[in-house]
Design an enzyme around this catalytic site. Structure first.
Site, PDB file in Angstrom:
ATOM      1  N   ARG A   1      32.246  12.668 -30.068  1.00 31.34           N
ATOM      2  CA  ARG A   1      32.995  12.034 -28.971  1.00 31.34           C
ATOM      3  C   ARG A   1      33.184  13.048 -27.833  1.00 31.34           C
ATOM      4  O   ARG A   1      33.051  12.730 -26.665  1.00 31.34           O
ATOM      5  CB  ARG A   1      34.355  11.505 -29.467  1.00 31.34           C
ATOM      6  CG  ARG A   1      35.249  11.056 -28.309  1.00 31.34           C
ATOM      7  CD  ARG A   1      36.450  10.201 -28.707  1.00 31.34           C
ATOM      8  NE  ARG A   1      37.077  10.598 -29.955  1.00 31.34           N
ATOM      9  CZ  ARG A   1      37.804  11.714 -30.126  1.00 31.34           C
ATOM     10  NH1 ARG A   1      38.000  12.564 -29.132  1.00 31.34           N
ATOM     11  NH2 ARG A   1      38.341  11.986 -31.299  1.00 31.34           N
TER      12      ARG A   1
ATOM     13  N   LYS B   1      21.666  -1.443 -15.911  1.00 29.21           N
ATOM     14  CA  LYS B   1      20.825  -2.127 -14.941  1.00 29.21           C
ATOM     15  C   LYS B   1      19.575  -1.292 -14.631  1.00 29.21           C
ATOM     16  O   LYS B   1      18.785  -1.050 -15.521  1.00 29.21           O
ATOM     17  CB  LYS B   1      21.671  -2.456 -13.713  1.00 29.21           C
ATOM     18  CG  LYS B   1      23.022  -3.131 -14.063  1.00 29.21           C
ATOM     19  CD  LYS B   1      22.807  -4.464 -14.715  1.00 29.21           C
ATOM     20  CE  LYS B   1      24.009  -5.254 -15.173  1.00 29.21           C
ATOM     21  NZ  LYS B   1      25.323  -4.711 -15.285  1.00 29.21           N
TER      22      LYS B   1
ATOM     23  N   TYR C   1      31.675  -6.903  -7.897  1.00 21.95           N
ATOM     24  CA  TYR C   1      31.265  -7.478  -9.186  1.00 21.95           C
ATOM     25  C   TYR C   1      32.512  -8.053  -9.865  1.00 21.95           C
ATOM     26  O   TYR C   1      33.567  -7.405  -9.924  1.00 21.95           O
ATOM     27  CB  TYR C   1      30.605  -6.385 -10.042  1.00 21.95           C
ATOM     28  CG  TYR C   1      30.466  -6.787 -11.482  1.00 21.95           C
ATOM     29  CD1 TYR C   1      29.719  -7.908 -11.846  1.00 21.95           C
ATOM     30  CD2 TYR C   1      31.098  -6.076 -12.493  1.00 21.95           C
ATOM     31  CE1 TYR C   1      29.602  -8.296 -13.166  1.00 21.95           C
ATOM     32  CE2 TYR C   1      30.981  -6.448 -13.812  1.00 21.95           C
ATOM     33  CZ  TYR C   1      30.239  -7.567 -14.147  1.00 21.95           C
ATOM     34  OH  TYR C   1      30.141  -7.943 -15.448  1.00 21.95           O
TER      35      TYR C   1
ATOM     36  N   ASP D   1      30.285   2.248  -6.247  1.00 21.43           N
ATOM     37  CA  ASP D   1      29.461   1.663  -7.307  1.00 21.43           C
ATOM     38  C   ASP D   1      28.037   1.570  -6.763  1.00 21.43           C
ATOM     39  O   ASP D   1      27.748   0.770  -5.873  1.00 21.43           O
ATOM     40  CB  ASP D   1      30.010   0.280  -7.686  1.00 21.43           C
ATOM     41  CG  ASP D   1      29.264  -0.338  -8.867  1.00 21.43           C
ATOM     42  OD1 ASP D   1      28.077  -0.007  -9.054  1.00 21.43           O
ATOM     43  OD2 ASP D   1      29.865  -1.165  -9.585  1.00 21.43           O
TER      44      ASP D   1
HETATM   45  N1  PLP Z   1      29.051  -2.778 -11.490  1.00 26.14           N
HETATM   46  C1  PLP Z   1      28.139  -3.698 -11.121  1.00 26.14           C
HETATM   47  C2  PLP Z   1      27.672  -3.750  -9.697  1.00 26.14           C
HETATM   48  C3  PLP Z   1      27.625  -4.588 -12.063  1.00 26.14           C
HETATM   49  O1  PLP Z   1      26.728  -5.511 -11.681  1.00 26.14           O
HETATM   50  C4  PLP Z   1      28.099  -4.525 -13.407  1.00 26.14           C
HETATM   51  C5  PLP Z   1      27.617  -5.484 -14.421  1.00 26.14           C
HETATM   52  O2  PLP Z   1      26.989  -6.458 -14.122  1.00 26.14           O
HETATM   53  C6  PLP Z   1      29.061  -3.580 -13.735  1.00 26.14           C
HETATM   54  C7  PLP Z   1      29.503  -2.712 -12.754  1.00 26.14           C
HETATM   55  C8  PLP Z   1      29.616  -3.485 -15.127  1.00 26.14           C
HETATM   56  O3  PLP Z   1      28.702  -2.878 -15.974  1.00 26.14           O
HETATM   57  P1  PLP Z   1      28.541  -3.191 -17.552  1.00 26.14           P
HETATM   58  O4  PLP Z   1      28.123  -4.621 -17.662  1.00 26.14           O
HETATM   59  O5  PLP Z   1      27.503  -2.214 -17.975  1.00 26.14           O
HETATM   60  O6  PLP Z   1      29.874  -2.947 -18.160  1.00 26.14           O
END
Ligand code: PLP
Length: 401
Positions: free
Chosen positions: A51, A202, A104, A177
């Site tokens: 961890r 992604k 998101y 992000d």
């Molecule tokens: N940020 C964006 C722009 C996303 O599209 C997503 C998920 O679709 C996330 C964060 C969250 O990521 P995760 O699904 O890996 O938890």
């Protein structure tokens, strides 16, 4: 590795020296929870417990820091786990956060419905207008400005450098992000961000086979004014490291290895994603029954100029509107190559209906998305096949040519 090496070189080599014990040319999967000590406290190479630290995860973290131009990378079990850790590390009850009004949906849910009850207030803001950030800043209370650009699913563009200046003047941190753009196409730290956030699920993972997240902290990034970190320092890096270990939502060794494997080919995949996406967007713009195409590469996009300035290319995501929820749902059900599924950024093309799928959690909030919106994650297949598939699906759904 040197700082002046190119993106692809860093993605392939940073943190990925040949294994000292065997010469293995890629970092092995250290599928292990604990490490033998040579006498109490006699750690070999500092490894104690997975961890706190694991060599496969450390390789990914070093590579992520190198490709984002940051001081330290941290890998998590999901994008939302990364976000959760950052919010805990830099906020305290009573603080205020600015979030994009088309973030998101999961990010918004985390901020509003998990952190809200713990005393964090938020304001959704249209980040395509940097001055709207100024208006929303509550002096002394706003500790974090959260930027997503391009946004999911409306492909809105925020001017990172302009918003960074506003955040800095207010003594607030700027988190970006960078999931949609990827570090290959956009470098938020060079534009003034303190922390970069990723769903590595992604494009960085890139093959729809692993869920993960990451934070990359800029060199010298300091906690919001007045906040002392849990380790007695005011470095964001130290606070995130403490919270990553204390909360423990780390990436496992195999997930870290898959993510690192994806990162190595990110540059070549993105070049193909964005070429295909541009062709798909242009095709959709010609289709009479499609009422709007959202792609930052189109000159018709309101954020086109800012995107052209701060991105190397416009990415692989395209959204469009069909004029009615029924026809949008019908298109999503009629494609044969585009797979109807949530998520994005893999080599295969995906299609989805955000209002009922990825963004269902924000229905009825300021972040609700139009119900005639279709989102495409344009993959790296042959583009003629992708266009032909969309044409037959639009016909089948009765969206007039
Ligand atoms: N940020 C964006 C722009 C996303 O599209 C997503 C998920 O679709 C996330 C964060 C969250 O990521 P995760 O699904 O890996 O938890």
């Amino acid at each position: 590795m040197t700082d002046d090496q190119g993106f692809a070189t860093r993605a392939i080599h940073a943190g990925q020296e040949a294994d000292p014990a065997t010469g293995a040319v890629v970092p092995p999967i250290y599928q292990v929870s604990t490490y033998k000590q040579d006498g109490v406290g006699g750690l070999r190479g500092g490894w104690e417990y997975s961890r706190s630290g694991n060599p496969t995860r450390a390789a990914l973290e070093a590579a992520l820091a190198a490709v984002e131009g940051g001081a330290a990378g941290f890998a998590f079990s999901s994008g939302l786990a990364a976000e959760d850790t950052l919010l805990r590390a830099v906020l305290r009850p009573g603080d205020h956060v600015i979030v994009p009004n088309d973030a998101y949906g999961g990010t918004y849910r985390l901020v509003a419905r998990v952190f809200g009850p713990w005393g964090i207030e938020h304001t959704p803001v249209d980040l395509s207008n940097p001055d709207a950030v100024l208006d929303a800043i509550q002096p002394g209370r706003t500790k974090l400005v959260w930027v997503e650009t391009p946004t999911n699913p409306l492909l809105g563009i925020a001017d990172i450098a302009a918003i960074a200046a506003h955040a800095r003047a207010a003594g607030a941190l700027l988190a970006v992000d960078n999931t949609f753009a990827t570090p290959y196409l956009q470098q938020p730290i060079a534009l003034g961000a303190d922390v970069v956030v990723h769903s590595t699920t992604k494009y960085i993972g890139g093959h729809s086979d692993v869920v993960g997240g990451a934070l990359v902290v800029a060199d010298g990034a300091q906690l919001p004014v007045g906040l002392e970190g849990p380790t007695g320092t005011t470095n964001v890096r130290d606070a995130v490291a403490f919270h990553q270990n204390s909360s423990g939502a780390v990436a496992g060794p195999f997930d870290a290895w898959l993510t690192l494997r994806g990162l190595r080919t990110l540059a070549v995949r993105m070049d193909r994603h964005l070429a295909n996406a541009a062709a798909v967007a242009e095709f959709l713009e010609q289709w009479a029954g499609v009422t709007q195409v959202l792609y930052p590469g189109l000159e018709s996009h309101p954020g086109h100029e800012v995107a052209a300035r701060q991105m190397r290319g416009f990415g692989g995501m395209v959204s469009f509107r069909t004029g009615s929820a029924d026809s949008a749902v019908a298109v999503c059900g009629a494609t044969q190559l585009f797979t109807l599924a949530e998520s994005l950024g893999g080599v295969e093309s995906l299609i989805e209906h955000p209002a009922r799928m990825t963004h269902g959690s924000v229905a009825g909030t300021a972040l609700e998305v139009p119900d005639d919106l279709v989102r495409l994650s344009v993959g790296i297949e042959d583009v003629d096949d992708l266009v032909a598939d969309l044409a037959q699906a639009l016909d089948a759904a009765g969206v007039g040519r």
